[in-house]
Design a protein around this motif. Structure first.
Motif, PDB file in Angstrom:
ATOM      1  N   PHE A 108      87.060   7.193 -35.745  1.00 55.04           N
ATOM      2  CA  PHE A 108      87.322   5.763 -35.918  1.00 55.04           C
ATOM      3  C   PHE A 108      86.022   4.966 -36.082  1.00 55.04           C
ATOM      4  O   PHE A 108      85.989   3.976 -36.809  1.00 55.04           O
ATOM      5  N   GLU A 133      85.949   0.464 -45.006  1.00 55.51           N
ATOM      6  CA  GLU A 133      86.811  -0.634 -45.477  1.00 55.51           C
ATOM      7  C   GLU A 133      87.911  -0.085 -46.395  1.00 55.51           C
ATOM      8  O   GLU A 133      89.062  -0.496 -46.308  1.00 55.51           O
ATOM      9  N   VAL A 151     100.166   5.008 -38.700  1.00 56.82           N
ATOM     10  CA  VAL A 151     100.254   3.837 -37.812  1.00 56.82           C
ATOM     11  C   VAL A 151     100.939   2.668 -38.530  1.00 56.82           C
ATOM     12  O   VAL A 151     101.825   2.009 -37.964  1.00 56.82           O
ATOM     13  N   TYR A 191      95.914   3.612 -26.275  1.00 60.21           N
ATOM     14  CA  TYR A 191      94.501   3.280 -26.061  1.00 60.21           C
ATOM     15  C   TYR A 191      93.590   3.938 -27.097  1.00 60.21           C
ATOM     16  O   TYR A 191      92.654   3.321 -27.600  1.00 60.21           O
ATOM     17  N   LEU A 235      94.530   5.605 -30.090  1.00 61.77           N
ATOM     18  CA  LEU A 235      94.882   5.642 -31.514  1.00 61.77           C
ATOM     19  C   LEU A 235      95.557   4.362 -32.024  1.00 61.77           C
ATOM     20  O   LEU A 235      95.022   3.681 -32.899  1.00 61.77           O
ATOM     21  N   TYR A 236      96.727   4.076 -31.459  1.00 60.70           N
ATOM     22  CA  TYR A 236      97.591   3.055 -32.065  1.00 60.70           C
ATOM     23  C   TYR A 236      96.940   1.670 -32.089  1.00 60.70           C
ATOM     24  O   TYR A 236      96.787   1.055 -33.155  1.00 60.70           O
ATOM     25  N   ASN A 237      96.547   1.201 -30.896  1.00 65.80           N
ATOM     26  CA  ASN A 237      96.013  -0.167 -30.823  1.00 65.80           C
ATOM     27  C   ASN A 237      94.692  -0.342 -31.568  1.00 65.80           C
ATOM     28  O   ASN A 237      94.553  -1.317 -32.317  1.00 65.80           O
ATOM     29  N   PRO A 238      93.702   0.591 -31.409  1.00 66.20           N
ATOM     30  CA  PRO A 238      92.453   0.404 -32.178  1.00 66.20           C
ATOM     31  C   PRO A 238      92.677   0.437 -33.684  1.00 66.20           C
ATOM     32  O   PRO A 238      92.104  -0.383 -34.403  1.00 66.20           O
ATOM     33  N   VAL A 239      93.512   1.367 -34.144  1.00 63.87           N
ATOM     34  CA  VAL A 239      93.743   1.467 -35.596  1.00 63.87           C
ATOM     35  C   VAL A 239      94.456   0.212 -36.096  1.00 63.87           C
ATOM     36  O   VAL A 239      94.111  -0.355 -37.135  1.00 63.87           O
ATOM     37  N   LYS A 240      95.438  -0.237 -35.311  1.00 67.71           N
ATOM     38  CA  LYS A 240      96.185  -1.441 -35.705  1.00 67.71           C
ATOM     39  C   LYS A 240      95.262  -2.667 -35.732  1.00 67.71           C
ATOM     40  O   LYS A 240      95.320  -3.487 -36.659  1.00 67.71           O
ATOM     41  N   PHE A 267      92.025  -2.604 -36.121  1.00 70.04           N
ATOM     42  CA  PHE A 267      91.106  -2.429 -37.256  1.00 70.04           C
ATOM     43  C   PHE A 267      91.773  -2.889 -38.556  1.00 70.04           C
ATOM     44  O   PHE A 267      91.187  -3.645 -39.342  1.00 70.04           O
ATOM     45  N   MET A 268      93.018  -2.447 -38.733  1.00 71.93           N
ATOM     46  CA  MET A 268      93.739  -2.797 -39.973  1.00 71.93           C
ATOM     47  C   MET A 268      94.032  -4.303 -40.024  1.00 71.93           C
ATOM     48  O   MET A 268      93.958  -4.923 -41.072  1.00 71.93           O
ATOM     49  N   ARG A 322      90.912  -6.106 -40.938  1.00 74.83           N
ATOM     50  CA  ARG A 322      90.651  -5.923 -42.375  1.00 74.83           C
ATOM     51  C   ARG A 322      91.602  -6.792 -43.205  1.00 74.83           C
ATOM     52  O   ARG A 322      91.192  -7.441 -44.163  1.00 74.83           O
TER      53      ARG A 322
END
Lengths: 227, 183
Positions: free
Chosen positions: A44, A49, A62, B43, B45-50, B52-53, B56
């Motif tokens: 991660f 981007e 996700v 903690y 995977l889901y929340n950080p990736v979400k 991040f997206m 963005r």
């Protein structure tokens, strides 16, 4: 293969606890999923981007699940999506674990009822949080005389939810166990791959989807009186 | 600690389904497993990736909004310049129209002035012609008088003596003077 074997018996403060095949397999699946999550977390830091490769796969998973969960449960309850993501992953990988010779944890009622109980708990909690008295009033609707029936109807939800998944997963396990037990060796090469693909992958994915979407709808129904 | 948690030597046989205290314990364990898994996946995977997206998406949305705002500003400027151009066109037309009107008025004035001047010129020429004519008449009359006088003088010189001549001359002179006076 059909029975849920006990691996260990542990005594904790004098209480006997059976560590079953289901629990052990659940831990294996959890380790696998958490391992994947740790790898994703490590990667991660170098997320770009414009996503590519592994990042793309993680983002797709996700994003698709989040869109599905939020569109079903509504934006107000979207904070419950991570819980259902874990439930989805656990049920799906439980079904897929059969391919690798593990007994699916969801073919044990303890697992499915635990998950259905969580859904029921969330349903009541969200109903009380967002609708308060209006939610409680549904138990005596249209008249207080219907309270026992409404209560049974509500309590039947987690039971039905758990038995649906349990029955479907167990049926696959039974059929495959019978197949391995009753067929000669030469038909146990190649053909079981199709049976596993059907009962574990296809049925597994379908039952995972059904369990999660019904859980989401139960919670939304309890929390949102306009739905 | 050894008394708190320990493994039993004998393990009971497995089963497909059961409704007893062990089932309840296993439900509890599986519930705890699910909660732990949800916490870990949330903690890690889901929340950080979400998040991040989402960041963005917000960034891209902001860029799109900025581009939209810049486009709106540009369109506003275009409209403003078009407005200015149309105003300039209108002003130019007004200036041209005013110039045309002024030119027309000036033309009229010049023509009127020229006409007036021509008229005055004509008047002056007419007057000059009339004066010239008068002068020529006078000159002709004087010449006739002079010629008549000469003729009369010659005739008288041939026909009359000095006394009559003087008398006639005096009469003629008197007549001439009288005639000149009347003019």
């Amino acid at each position: 293969m059909l029975n849920v074997d006990n691996i260990w018996v542990v005594y904790v403060a004098g209480v006997e606890i059976w560590i079953t095949e289901t629990i052990l397999n659940t831990w294996i699946i959890m380790l696998f999923l958490i391992g994947l999550a740790v790898i994703a977390r490590i990667k991660f830091k170098s997320f770009q981007e414009i996503p590519r490769g592994f990042q793309n796969a993680i983002e797709v998973v996700v994003e698709i699940f989040d869109n599905f969960a939020v569109s079903t449960i509504g934006p107000t309850l979207s904070y419950l999506a991570p819980w259902f993501f874990a439930v989805f992953a656990l049920i799906l990988f439980s079904a897929l674990s059969s391919i690798f010779g593990l007994r699916a944890p969801t073919a044990d009622w303890a697992t499915t009822f635990a998950l259905a109980l969580a859904t029921f708990g969330l349903m009541v909690a969200m109903g009380l949080k967002y609708r308060r008295g209006a939610y409680l009033k549904t138990y005596i609707d249209p008249h207080w005389i219907f309270f026992p029936m409404n209560l049974i109807g509500e309590l039947a939800k987690p039971v039905a939810l758990s038995f649906r998944l349990y029955g479907n997963m167990l049926s696959g396990t039974i059929i495959l166990t019978l197949y391995y037990a009753l067929t000669p060796r030469f038909v146990q090469i190649g053909i079981p791959a199709f049976l596993h693909a059907f009962f574990d992958v296809l049925f597994g994915a379908l039952q995972t989807y059904i369990f999660v979407i019904i859980s989401l709808m139960f919670i939304r129904l309890a929390a949102d009186d306009n739905w | 600690m050894q008394n708190l948690i320990f493994l039993a030597q004998a393990v009971p046989d497995g089963r497909v389904f059961g409704l007893d205290s062990q089932t309840l314990i296993q439900i509890g364990i599986q519930l705890l497993n699910a909660i732990l898994l949800a916490a870990a996946l949330g903690y890690l995977l889901y929340n950080p990736v979400k998040e991040f997206m989402q960041k963005r998406t917000d960034r891209i949305q902001k860029q799109m909004d900025d581009a939209e705002a810049a486009k709106a500003r540009a369109e506003e400027l275009i409209a403003e310049y078009k407005q200015k151009l149309s105003e300039i066109d209108r002003e130019r037309e007004e200036i041209f129209e005013a110039a045309r009107l002024r030119a027309a008025e000036e033309r009229k004035a010049i023509i009127a002035e020229a006409k007036q001047e021509a008229l005055e010129q004509k008047q002056r020429v007419s007057e000059s012609i009339a004066a010239q004519k008068e002068r020529l008449k006078e000159e002709a009359r004087l010449y006739i008088i002079e010629a008549a006088s000469l003729m009369a003088e010659k005739y008288i010189a041939q026909t009359i003596d000095d006394q009559i001549q003087d008398k006639l001359f005096a009469e003629a002179l008197a007549q001439l003077e009288e005639a000149q006076w009347l003019h």
